[in-house]
Scaffold this active site. Structure first.
Site, PDB file in Angstrom:
ATOM      1  N   PHE A 182      18.944 -19.396  -0.965  1.00  0.00           N
ATOM      2  CA  PHE A 182      18.947 -20.389   0.108  1.00  0.00           C
ATOM      3  C   PHE A 182      20.155 -21.287  -0.105  1.00  0.00           C
ATOM      4  CE2 PHE A 182      18.151 -24.411   2.131  1.00  0.00           C
ATOM      5  CZ  PHE A 182      17.692 -24.026   3.380  1.00  0.00           C
ATOM      6  N   ASP A 308      26.115 -22.627  -6.901  1.00  0.00           N
ATOM      7  CA  ASP A 308      25.532 -23.602  -5.976  1.00  0.00           C
ATOM      8  C   ASP A 308      24.563 -24.461  -6.786  1.00  0.00           C
ATOM      9  OD1 ASP A 308      23.989 -25.025  -4.185  1.00  0.00           O
ATOM     10  OD2 ASP A 308      23.641 -23.347  -2.822  1.00  0.00           O
ATOM     11  N   LYS A 337      23.290 -33.344  -2.481  1.00  0.00           N
ATOM     12  CA  LYS A 337      21.990 -34.009  -2.620  1.00  0.00           C
ATOM     13  C   LYS A 337      22.051 -35.258  -3.496  1.00  0.00           C
ATOM     14  CE  LYS A 337      19.197 -30.032  -1.315  1.00  0.00           C
ATOM     15  NZ  LYS A 337      18.886 -30.504   0.033  1.00  0.00           N
TER      16      LYS A 337
END
Length: 518
Positions: A182, A308, A337
């Site tokens: 994802f 990632d 984030k």
């Protein structure tokens, strides 16, 4: 003279009409804004949920709780009920909600300068760029805003490097990603996805994508051997956060599984990849040594190792980067984030000059990327992580959470399949047959009723990723609530929830044909 008077009269009439129109518009907009103000003043949770349902796109399925106020690990709804946050906005709030040092940086910078665009220099981004690159040990940073933008940046950077430095023929550069990955929901990100919900109806997807099972070193080696000359990068999560991968759910001793492009099958007595790597959904940990193997393979075949670390990075796993667990250094790191401290979107792509300088002026950018407000907040966010030793805290609190959850698993072995995680990046996988006709979402509703906010990943996995500032007492409170849901609430759900009239249809993965998990 007469014509001049006529023209003046026409102008006066126009002014009067405009005045009436403006007055009417003012009255109209006044009534609308008064309605909004009135609506806001009566902001019960139910009313706000209904407003969002009526006026917002239905692209999420939230747990029905409204955040009104937050501090640290605690959330209050509009009615004043207290909850513990065990999701932390998918790791965007690692430092805790509204951390005072981050809020101070936000307010001070917001009162000074918020945006310059990259058409000009500002006095905060250069400081942030130096701070971030020295902290993580890279030459340069390319700033963006959201994590998905960071992924898109890494894809473009890898392709550009592939053509300029590796001399891949035009239009033939490929990116390898993992089954179950994802990386966001932009077109580039979903083109790497195995999630049919994310891809169906959005075709054609971005070409030049290759897939391999996460954790399968042999499959990756085989792919590099066969197609390495055209592969620019391997883009992967060191710990898969969502991992909606293929479903072979059954009891651990009853399953034969497909383990990847290596073409080998693994049964109850075989060695190699453990079952959960293919079957599990959410917070999937690779086998020991996998990250080192990836580094060696990428170096051998001249392929960019692109990590990632948007969710797994910035202390979430118990290290500043999840790659630090095996002491490997990717060629490219994507951060996001928690880089913005839960206050403002900030993302960044890190690389050395030989990679980063493949991007030249005009080839990539963002109006808001590297803005002074985001830069000031990001520096404060990182300083909080370091000053409060949140990586160490995450490791310590994560061990305690898994210990408590494993204790519950021993009491409910027929319900809890596995407890897994690193640091405070954890998931509990449940046997869906034991939950039926309930699912993980139903259990999250029951957790909410007991004051714990968590979110399911697919139908049988619950993520537990609280702010890294969470206290030991709060960890114990969350673990107890989970135990109580299984002991008291699940039996009632299984008994009272209506069973579907028809069995659920199989949902084969568009990429590999295997049944999708969840």
């Amino acid at each position: 003279m007469a014509s001049r008077r006529c023209m003046q009269q026409l102008l006066l009439n126009q002014i009067k009409r405009n005045g009436i129109i403006r007055a009417n518009n003012a009255r109209y907009f006044s009534s609308v804004t008064e309605g909004i103000a009135s609506s806001t003043s009566s902001s019960s949770s139910r009313h706000l949920i209904d407003l969002e349902h009526d006026y917002s796109a239905h692209n999420y399925h939230p747990v029905p709780i409204v955040f009104s106020h937050g501090k640290g690990s605690t959330i209050w709804d509009p009615e004043g009920k207290r909850y513990l946050d065990f999701l932390a906005a998918y790791s965007a709030v690692n430092q805790g909600h509204c951390h005072p040092k981050i809020m101070k940086a936000l307010i001070e910078q917001a009162q000074t300068l918020t945006l310059s665009s990259r058409a000009f220099y500002n006095d905060k981004f250069p400081v942030f760029a130096e701070y971030l690159t020295k902290l993580f040990g890279y030459d340069m940073v390319l700033p963006m805003n959201t994590g998905a933008e960071g992924v898109e940046t890494a894809i473009k950077l890898a392709r550009k490097w592939g053509y300029e430095k590796k001399r891949i023929p035009k239009n033939q550069a490929m990116i390898v990603s993992c089954c179950g990955c994802f990386h966001g929901r932009t077109m580039g990100a979903i083109s790497m996805s195995c999630d049919n919900d994310a891809t169906r109806g959005f075709w054609p997807l971005l070409p030049g994508q290759l897939k391999v099972d996460f954790g399968d070193e042999a499959a990756l080696k085989k792919l590099f051997e066969e197609k390495g000359e055209h592969i620019a990068g391997f883009l992967f999560e060191p710990i898969q956060g969502e991992a909606g991968v293929c479903n072979f759910e059954s009891h651990l001793l009853e399953v034969v599984i497909w383990v990847g492009q290596s073409g080998k099958e693994s049964g109850p007595n075989s060695k190699g990849i453990i079952l959960v790597l293919v079957k599990a959904g959410g917070v999937v940990i690779p086998p020991d040594g996998y990250l080192k193997a990836v580094r060696e393979l990428c170096s051998k075949y001249n392929i960019l190792m692109i990590a990632d670390e948007i969710q797994s990075g910035i202390a979430r796993s118990g290290r500043m980067l999840a790659c630090d667990w095996e002491g490997v250094r990717p060629d490219v790191v994507i951060l996001g984030k928690a880089l913005g401290g839960g206050v403002i979107p900030v993302s960044a792509v890190l690389a050395d000059k030989d990679v980063m300088l493949c991007i030249q002026p005009g080839e990539h950018g963002s109006t808001f990327g590297g803005n002074p407000l985001a830069s000031a907040v990001a520096i404060a966010s990182l300083q909080v992580v370091l000053d409060e030793k949140l990586a160490e805290r995450s490791a310590e609190m994560g061990e305690e959470l898994r210990r408590l959850l494993t204790k519950t698993q021993r009491q409910f072995p027929e319900i809890m399949m596995e407890v897994r995680g690193k640091g405070l990046f954890n998931a509990v996988e449940l046997f869906s047959k034991s939950l039926f006709p309930a699912n993980a979402y139903d259990l999250c509703i029951k957790l909410k009723e007991r004051g714990i906010l968590a979110k399911p990943t697919h139908n049988a996995t619950i993520r537990l990723t609280p702010p890294l500032s969470i206290s030991l007492d709060e960890i114990r409170e969350g673990a107890k609530a989970f135990h109580d849901v299984l002991e008291h609430d699940l039996p009632k759900l299984v008994k009272e929830k209506p069973k579907p009239t028809a069995p659920k249809a199989q949902n084969p993965c568009d990429r590999c044909g295997r049944e999708l998990y969840g």
